[in-house]
Design an enzyme around this catalytic site. Structure first.
Site, PDB file in Angstrom:
ATOM      1  N   HIS A  13      39.008  32.920  43.398  1.00 41.84           N
ATOM      2  CA  HIS A  13      38.466  34.211  42.940  1.00 41.84           C
ATOM      3  C   HIS A  13      37.382  33.944  41.907  1.00 41.84           C
ATOM      4  CE1 HIS A  13      39.123  38.626  41.750  1.00 41.84           C
ATOM      5  NE2 HIS A  13      38.136  38.177  40.966  1.00 41.84           N
ATOM      6  N   HIS A  15      33.175  35.144  40.567  1.00 38.91           N
ATOM      7  CA  HIS A  15      31.965  35.965  40.656  1.00 38.91           C
ATOM      8  C   HIS A  15      30.759  35.089  40.343  1.00 38.91           C
ATOM      9  CE1 HIS A  15      34.306  39.756  40.713  1.00 38.91           C
ATOM     10  NE2 HIS A  15      35.135  39.070  39.943  1.00 38.91           N
ATOM     11  N   LEU A  16      29.834  34.996  41.282  1.00 39.08           N
ATOM     12  CA  LEU A  16      28.619  34.213  41.065  1.00 39.08           C
ATOM     13  C   LEU A  16      27.416  35.084  40.753  1.00 39.08           C
ATOM     14  CD1 LEU A  16      28.906  31.488  43.866  1.00 39.08           C
ATOM     15  CD2 LEU A  16      29.730  31.409  41.503  1.00 39.08           C
ATOM     16  N   ASN A  41      31.435  42.027  44.909  1.00 34.53           N
ATOM     17  CA  ASN A  41      30.980  43.196  44.135  1.00 34.53           C
ATOM     18  C   ASN A  41      29.625  42.944  43.474  1.00 34.53           C
ATOM     19  OD1 ASN A  41      32.198  41.357  42.341  1.00 34.53           O
ATOM     20  ND2 ASN A  41      32.613  42.967  40.847  1.00 34.53           N
ATOM     21  N   LEU A 218      38.625  42.964  32.847  1.00 32.52           N
ATOM     22  CA  LEU A 218      39.487  43.872  33.596  1.00 32.52           C
ATOM     23  C   LEU A 218      40.147  43.116  34.741  1.00 32.52           C
ATOM     24  CD1 LEU A 218      37.278  47.106  33.719  1.00 32.52           C
ATOM     25  CD2 LEU A 218      39.391  46.761  32.413  1.00 32.52           C
ATOM     26  N   ASP A 246      38.600  34.290  38.286  1.00 34.07           N
ATOM     27  CA  ASP A 246      37.913  35.554  37.996  1.00 34.07           C
ATOM     28  C   ASP A 246      36.812  35.323  36.966  1.00 34.07           C
ATOM     29  OD1 ASP A 246      37.262  38.238  38.211  1.00 34.07           O
ATOM     30  OD2 ASP A 246      38.750  38.896  36.749  1.00 34.07           O
ATOM     31  N   HIS A 250      28.351  37.752  32.366  1.00 37.26           N
ATOM     32  CA  HIS A 250      27.402  38.800  31.992  1.00 37.26           C
ATOM     33  C   HIS A 250      26.488  38.219  30.921  1.00 37.26           C
ATOM     34  CE1 HIS A 250      29.362  42.187  34.053  1.00 37.26           C
ATOM     35  NE2 HIS A 250      30.514  41.686  33.647  1.00 37.26           N
ATOM     36  N   ALA A 262      32.771  44.232  31.233  1.00 43.08           N
ATOM     37  CA  ALA A 262      34.045  43.528  31.354  1.00 43.08           C
ATOM     38  C   ALA A 262      33.858  42.247  32.146  1.00 43.08           C
ATOM     39  CB  ALA A 262      35.071  44.424  32.039  1.00 43.08           C
TER      40      ALA A 262
END
Length: 342
Positions: A13, A15-16, A41, A218, A246, A250, A262
């Site tokens: 899990h 995010h890139l 997402n 989150l 996860d 940002h 988040a």
């Protein structure tokens, strides 16, 4: 113990993001992982097989390693079709579809408004053997943010598990003792990922002595009793729990603001962070199962065939790291790590 050699791990899990930041996020995630399951997402979200394949190509354009492969996922919406699921499965590149309740987290506004609307899609997923990944929080305003996960388990996930007993489901980034109990008691087709930051921190770390925006994620960090339940589950060797960072970058300014985003960035040192948790729990011998065995076993994929070695060798985490034309503040910024991947 000062060295630990384990089967090459995977991250189930991560995010890139997209665009120019891929040069930085792909560098970090590919450093020692064999595979990583890429979350969909983005803006716009990855809702079709064609979009997933194009996103994979953009990721691979920045992959400088031989051992790393991105695994793709679809973003479920109210309009996702069973045919799209079959197409995604047939592609061989898309291994799962992600259920984001609308508004639950970053870039989730296009998510599912009512799970019943995607029951035909879940039926197709069960038939073709595509995994369902779940962000397990309700988003109704009458539910306290610290209770979102428990309410989701009772009102949303339990009926899905009952109605689709042969559907493999991963409850992502669990944060509560309630989720640990739910996964343990569910059938063999239900598993969970656990992040490094939910093992290392609780809500006191985020809120006591001033707000620490880089701990804001989150599902939100919970109380210490839940943290201890997560540590127990992750380090137990139970095959239902495996590594999913996860890691969610940002830009610094988007975190340190009046309305901060988040997400916590851990891809720069994820395995090293997990190693600290397992060592403190006296369970380093179970890190390999959590990081390298349980995930591929649940997904029905082969384990990686090569190994990596962790050494007890302190090194400093930089105060910030490049993030496209901006910077990201990683977890443990300005502090020392105890373990290092050789």
């Amino acid at each position: 113990m000062t060295t630990l050699t384990i089967t090459r791990p995977d991250d189930w899990h991560v995010h890139l993001r997209d665009g120019e930041v891929l040069a930085d996020t792909v560098r970090d995630i590919s450093r020692y992982n064999g595979r990583a399951l890429i979350m969909p997402n983005t803006v716009p979200p990855v809702t079709t097989t064609e979009m997933a394949l194009a996103y994979r190509d953009r990721i691979q354009a920045h992959n400088q390693t031989e051992q790393f492969s991105p695994l793709m996922s679809l973003y479920l919406t109210d309009n996702t079709t069973a045919d799209e699921v079959r197409k995604a499965k047939a592609s061989g590149a898309v291994v799962a579809a992600k259920l984001y309740p609308a508004g639950a987290t970053t870039n989730s506004d296009s998510g599912v408004t009512d799970v019943k609307k995607i029951y035909p899609v879940l039926q197709a997923m069960q038939e073709v053997g595509m995994l369902l990944l779940v962000h397990g929080e309700v988003t109704t305003h009458d539910v306290d943010i610290f209770d979102r996960e428990k309410t989701f388990l009772d009102n949303v996930l339990a009926p899905i598990v009952q109605d689709f007993p042969d559907l493999k489901i991963v409850l992502e980034h669990i944060t509560t003792s309630d989720a640990v109990v739910f996964v343990k008691n569910a059938n063999e087709n239900v598993a969970a990922t656990i992040t490094a930051h939910h093992l290392l921190y609780n809500r006191n770390h985020m809120l006591v002595g001033g707000i620490k925006p880089h701990f804001y994620c989150l599902p939100i960090l919970k109380r210490n009793t839940h943290q201890l339940a997560l540590i127990s589950a992750a380090t137990s060797g139970n095959k239902k729990f495996f590594l999913g960072t996860d890691s969610a970058p940002h830009a610094k300014g988007a975190k340190e603001s009046a309305c901060g985003c988040a997400g916590s960035y851990t891809a720069h040192a994820a395995l090293e962070l997990y190693a600290e948790v397992f060592e403190q729990a006296g369970k380093l011998e179970n890190l390999e199962a959590f990081a390298s065995h349980n995930g591929p076993d649940f997904y029905g994929l082969p384990r990686n065939q090569d190994t990596i070695t962790l050494v007890k060798d302190a090194w400093p985490v930089p105060a910030s790291m490049p993030f496209g034309g901006d910077i990201v503040v990683p977890i443990r910024a300005g502090e020392n790590m105890e373990w290092k991947v050789k």
